[in-house]
Design a protein around this motif. Structure first.
Motif, PDB file in Angstrom:
ATOM      1  N   TYR A 130       0.829  -1.210   0.000  1.00 49.66           N
ATOM      2  CA  TYR A 130       0.000   0.000   0.000  1.00 49.66           C
ATOM      3  C   TYR A 130       0.865   1.263   0.000  1.00 49.66           C
ATOM      4  N   ALA A 134       1.334   1.232  -4.252  1.00 53.68           N
ATOM      5  CA  ALA A 134       0.155   2.092  -4.429  1.00 53.68           C
ATOM      6  C   ALA A 134       0.538   3.572  -4.370  1.00 53.68           C
ATOM      7  N   SER A 160      -5.235   4.356  -5.325  1.00 52.19           N
ATOM      8  CA  SER A 160      -4.514   3.327  -4.562  1.00 52.19           C
ATOM      9  C   SER A 160      -5.466   2.271  -4.007  1.00 52.19           C
ATOM     10  N   GLN A 161      -6.711   2.658  -3.710  1.00 53.20           N
ATOM     11  CA  GLN A 161      -7.687   1.689  -3.177  1.00 53.20           C
ATOM     12  C   GLN A 161      -8.004   0.603  -4.201  1.00 53.20           C
ATOM     13  N   LEU A 164      -4.881  -1.585  -4.911  1.00 51.66           N
ATOM     14  CA  LEU A 164      -4.635  -2.573  -3.857  1.00 51.66           C
ATOM     15  C   LEU A 164      -5.563  -3.776  -4.035  1.00 51.66           C
TER      16      LEU A 164
END
Length: 216
Positions: A130, A134, A160-161, A164
């Motif tokens: 993350y 990310a 990034s969500q 991931l």
């Protein structure tokens, strides 16, 4: 791991559901035969047992730190399908693969509560993917695809969500099986930074759709 020890272990309901999905997908691709379910269960229980040897105990109220690994092991399942359901080959590969740096980025359970991480990182419950992969995806997206980055910013939903989610699931349900195999192979042979480039290229491919949805 000793077979008898592993047979005494049991999978969580999430893992059991993941096994059923993997076997169904493997049969759909004509990669698996009968009894594949037991073989995959055995692989996952072995992985859990091996990885537990390199995990530290953390006193935390975070749910994700209460058990070995909260989610399903999509990477181990992908390798199981690549090996056409051969559990022994899968475990041999994973053992050797775990020594490479790229395993930290492709195989998420590998670094879960790991002794290789600083204790503050472990206690945060945030996986290095993350704040490494990310984070760099967001930086590159801003430079390479500013319109897509702005669209995400306006929606209040970070790139990034979704990245991931893609990385955790090895792009299952997002890419075709051939492309998933290419993703894994490219990252192993060319380095973990190709995980970042792969996500950026997917955003580039989806750019028109993303902008169209933003307008709507």
């Amino acid at each position: 791991a000793v077979d008898a020890d592993v047979k005494n272990e049991s999978l969580s309901s999430v893992q059991q559901l993941g096994v059923e999905m993997t076997v169904r997908y493997g049969k759909h691709l004509n990669l698996l035969k009968e009894h594949a379910e037991n073989e995959l269960r055995f692989v996952l229980m072995n992985c859990e047992k091996f990885l537990k040897q390199q995990q530290i105990t953390v006193v935390s109220s975070l749910h994700c730190l209460q058990e070995p690994y909260a989610g399903y092991d999509w990477f181990a399942s992908s390798i199981f399908l690549i090996m056409s359901g051969n559990g022994e080959k899968t475990l041999t590969f994973l053992q050797r693969f775990s020594r490479l740096l790229v395993s930290a980025f492709l195989w998420l359970p590998r670094l879960h509560m790991s002794i290789h991480l600083p204790i503050t990182t472990v206690e945060s419950g945030i996986h290095p993917v993350y704040f490494c992969s990310a984070h760099h995806i967001e930086m590159l997206l801003k430079a390479e695809l500013p319109l897509v980055f702005a669209a995400f910013h306006m929606s209040g939903f970070t790139p990034s969500q979704i990245c991931l989610q893609w990385i955790t699931q090895c792009f299952w349900n997002y890419m075709d099986w051939n492309e998933i195999c290419h993703y894994i192979a490219i990252c192993i042979f060319l380095g973990p930074d190709y995980q970042i480039y792969m996500c950026i290229s997917v955003f580039r491919h989806l750019q028109q759709d993303i902008l169209k949805h933003t307008e709507a």
